[in-house]
Enzyme design. Structure first.
Site, PDB file in Angstrom:
ATOM      1  CD  GLU A 219      -3.056  -1.179   0.481  1.00 19.16           C
ATOM      2  OE1 GLU A 219      -3.159   0.271   0.044  1.00 19.16           O
ATOM      3  OE2 GLU A 219      -3.851  -2.219   0.223  1.00 19.16           O
ATOM      4  CB  CYS A 253      -1.615   7.541   1.321  1.00 23.84           C
ATOM      5  SG  CYS A 253      -3.378   6.746   1.955  1.00 23.84           S
TER       6      CYS A 253
HETATM    7  P1  NAD Z   1       8.294   4.971   5.373  1.00 20.45           P
HETATM    8  O1  NAD Z   1       8.359   3.938   3.978  1.00 20.45           O
HETATM    9  O2  NAD Z   1       9.463   5.614   5.391  1.00 20.45           O
HETATM   10  O3  NAD Z   1       7.956   3.911   6.185  1.00 20.45           O
HETATM   11  C1  NAD Z   1       6.853   3.082   6.594  1.00 20.45           C
HETATM   12  C2  NAD Z   1       7.407   1.821   7.672  1.00 20.45           C
HETATM   13  O4  NAD Z   1       8.401   1.198   6.894  1.00 20.45           O
HETATM   14  C3  NAD Z   1       7.835   2.416   8.953  1.00 20.45           C
HETATM   15  O5  NAD Z   1       7.521   1.528   9.953  1.00 20.45           O
HETATM   16  C4  NAD Z   1       9.606   2.150   8.894  1.00 20.45           C
HETATM   17  O6  NAD Z   1      10.095   2.041  10.200  1.00 20.45           O
HETATM   18  C5  NAD Z   1       9.454   1.025   8.109  1.00 20.45           C
HETATM   19  N1  NAD Z   1      10.652   0.978   7.167  1.00 20.45           N
HETATM   20  C6  NAD Z   1      11.759   2.019   6.825  1.00 20.45           C
HETATM   21  N2  NAD Z   1      12.577   1.435   6.168  1.00 20.45           N
HETATM   22  C7  NAD Z   1      12.451   0.164   5.841  1.00 20.45           C
HETATM   23  C8  NAD Z   1      13.078  -0.985   5.504  1.00 20.45           C
HETATM   24  N3  NAD Z   1      14.248  -0.788   4.880  1.00 20.45           N
HETATM   25  N4  NAD Z   1      12.577  -2.184   5.258  1.00 20.45           N
HETATM   26  C9  NAD Z   1      11.217  -2.586   5.797  1.00 20.45           C
HETATM   27  N5  NAD Z   1      10.974  -1.258   6.560  1.00 20.45           N
HETATM   28  C10 NAD Z   1      11.291  -0.265   6.486  1.00 20.45           C
HETATM   29  O7  NAD Z   1       7.023   5.535   4.888  1.00 20.45           O
HETATM   30  P2  NAD Z   1       6.375   6.773   6.014  1.00 20.45           P
HETATM   31  O8  NAD Z   1       7.061   8.010   5.661  1.00 20.45           O
HETATM   32  O9  NAD Z   1       6.228   6.268   7.304  1.00 20.45           O
HETATM   33  O10 NAD Z   1       4.777   6.911   5.327  1.00 20.45           O
HETATM   34  C11 NAD Z   1       4.750   7.930   4.311  1.00 20.45           C
HETATM   35  C12 NAD Z   1       4.422   7.090   2.801  1.00 20.45           C
HETATM   36  O11 NAD Z   1       3.435   6.077   2.965  1.00 20.45           O
HETATM   37  C13 NAD Z   1       3.869   8.059   1.926  1.00 20.45           C
HETATM   38  O12 NAD Z   1       4.553   7.710   0.521  1.00 20.45           O
HETATM   39  C14 NAD Z   1       2.484   7.805   1.758  1.00 20.45           C
HETATM   40  O13 NAD Z   1       1.621   7.894   0.394  1.00 20.45           O
HETATM   41  C15 NAD Z   1       2.398   6.203   2.205  1.00 20.45           C
HETATM   42  N6  NAD Z   1       1.138   5.827   2.389  1.00 20.45           N
HETATM   43  C16 NAD Z   1       0.453   4.803   1.656  1.00 20.45           C
HETATM   44  C17 NAD Z   1      -0.885   4.524   2.326  1.00 20.45           C
HETATM   45  C18 NAD Z   1      -1.637   3.544   1.501  1.00 20.45           C
HETATM   46  O14 NAD Z   1      -2.692   3.189   2.173  1.00 20.45           O
HETATM   47  N7  NAD Z   1      -1.543   3.424   0.155  1.00 20.45           N
HETATM   48  C19 NAD Z   1      -1.235   5.055   3.558  1.00 20.45           C
HETATM   49  C20 NAD Z   1      -0.553   5.827   4.366  1.00 20.45           C
HETATM   50  C21 NAD Z   1       0.794   6.117   3.696  1.00 20.45           C
END
Ligand code: NAD
Length: 471
Positions: A219, A253
């Protein structure tokens, strides 16, 4: 890697082993047990609503309690209620017709829990995006590990404590930590991995999962366009665009990322959006209904993107001057003439800044959208159903809102997910349930089945079957 991260990874591995062992040893949880699991999440959201609002607000510096109630608490309760109501029908075996040559056998699909699943959640709706996937995972009968974001540590601790009181660790467990823990988490051979976050990290998660042949739901985010057709009043569109864009300060998002409006209406639309934002959130710096940006680092990113566009000749209009002093509240902002190569036009904005561009008609608007990655959401404002449908024919996106942003995600029976760079797989409602199930095919023959007559040496019966097969 910090000592704390190292300890979490150690704990994570033993929890994973315990959940695997429990899943292998136990029989599939009964429907009444699963309904009770979901009811516990519903009660948790209701009883701890205020504490969750306070935790997320403390993590953000300031998060509107009303927005937390609507988008996190209320959403989780609605998800749980819907799942409880439909659990029996979702879980029922699905009979499928058998070809005449296989009669009188019966064929059906059994929906079975996949096993031990991992959920990785981001910070922008840290309660909803952990609990809304947890509900269908529990409904399906899975065991679940959740990795919340490091940017919302109070919510992460609260999820760990409250879920820890409600479930044994070999059923539901929360693993806290940053990217290093996230990476180690995604390296585990889960039976399904459900990831919500950025496209950049999503690619890494998909690669980690591929090593274990773990199925993944991604997602992700992206630049969700909003298009106003020439038949729609821009002043009217401005009302819902302002609401959808600046809710949670644009950290959604499915928030409109940029707007394409008929050429010549850009300035009028920009002023109308700002006027609505001023009405909804007067004095954003001190307004408790206006959410802050999650961290100093994220605030600086937003402010820098605006200044980069301004330096490139953009016309920046804001509902108030940014001060940065109070809860990282960046004011509602519209940007006209943002340079095509600026970060505002090349990266997902994920903040309260909205570029407005002119279009020469819906064909040109569709071309503009199709030259970019497929977005998670697309919004089109038009009075004509035919125009809406023909615009959908020309574009692709995860979901669509006609004449309003964001609300499609609140319809439980619509699958919610992306396409292309905005992700793959979907959840909400029955799609969530299916995500966490393996659909197992069963053909059940009677004790004596005529297929035995098909054994060699092939003779007259074979000729008869051949005729049946040829139809
Ligand atoms: P992010 O990708 O930085 O982090 C998300 C999660 O991934 C966190 O728990 C983080 O600790 C973990 N993470 C970080 N590096 C990782 C790695 N190398 N391997 C595995 N996990 C890792 O995202 P964010 O800044 O927390 O969220 C914002 C993004 O999420 C935006 O792009 C937004 O559009 C998207 N988003 C999508 C939806 C959806 O339903 N499609 C909903 C909310 C947010």
């Amino acid at each position: 890697m910090s000592d704390i991260d190292a300890r979490q990874i150690e704990r994570m591995k033993s929890v994973f082993d315990a959940q695997k062992a429990a899943f292998k040893a136990g029989k599939i949880r009964s429907l009444s047990e699963r309904a009770a699991d979901i009811a516990r999440i519903e009660t948790l959201a209701k009883e701890k609503a205020d504490a969750f609002c306070d935790a997320v607000s403390a993590d953000y510096g300031r998060r509107s309690a009303a927005e937390t109630q609507i988008a996190e608490i209320g959403f989780t309760i609605a998800t749980a209620k819907h799942a409880r109501k439909h659990l029996k029908s979702w879980a029922a075996d699905r009979s499928v017709p058998v070809p005449m040559t296989l009669a009188p056998g019966k064929a059906y699909i059994r929906r079975e829990p996949k096993g031990v699943v991992g959920i990785v959640a981001p910070w922008n709706y840290p309660i909803q995006l952990a609990l809304a996937p947890l509900v269908p995972a529990l409904a399906a009968g899975c065991r679940v590990m959740i990795k919340p974001s490091e940017y919302t540590p109070r919510v992460a601790d609260m999820l760990k404590d409250t879920l820890g009181e409600l479930f044994s660790e070999d059923h539901v467990a929360v693993i806290t930590g940053g990217p290093a823990v996230g990476q180690a988490f995604c390296d585990l051979p889960f039976d399904h991995l459900f990831y919500t976050g950025s496209t950049h990290v999503g690619r890494m998660v998909a690669q980690a999962a591929a090593k274990n042949l773990t199925p993944v739901t991604l997602e992700l985010g992206g630049k969700s366009p909003t298009v106003i057709a020439p038949d729609f009043d821009v002043e009217e569109a401005a009302k819902t665009i302002a609401w959808g864009k600046y809710f949670n300060a644009g950290q959604t998002c499915v928030a409109p990322d940029y707007v394409l409006t008929p050429k010549g209406s850009e300035s009028q639309l920009a002023d109308a959006i700002i006027a609505n934002a001023q009405k909804f959130w007067p004095e954003p710096d001190s307004n408790g209904d206006y959410s802050g940006i999650v961290s100093e680092r994220h605030y600086k990113r937003i402010a820098d993107m605006v200044e980069e566009a301004r330096a490139g000749g953009a016309d920046v209009r804001q509902s108030a001057a940014p001060t940065g002093s109070n809860h990282h509240a960046y004011p509602p902002t519209v940007v006209l003439n943002a340079p095509a190569d600026s970060r505002l036009m090349t990266e997902e904005i994920f903040g309260p800044v909205l570029p407005v561009l002119g279009h020469d008609g819906l064909d040109e608007a569709a071309r503009f959208i199709n030259e970019r990655d497929r977005p998670l959401a697309l919004y089109v404002y038009t009075k004509s159903k035919a125009t809406a449908r023909s615009f959908l024919d020309k574009t692709m996106s995860g979901g669509v809102g006609v004449n309003v942003p964001m609300l499609h995600l609140s319809v439980e029976d619509l699958p919610f997910g992306g396409t292309g760079a905005s992700g793959y797989g979907a959840y909400h409602g029955e799609d969530g349930y299916r995500t966490f199930c393996h659909e197992r095919s069963v053909f059940h023959a009677p004790v004596w089945h005529p297929i035995r007559l098909m054994a060699p040496p092939y003779g007259k019966l074979f000729e008869f079957f051949k005729k049946l097969q040829a139809g």
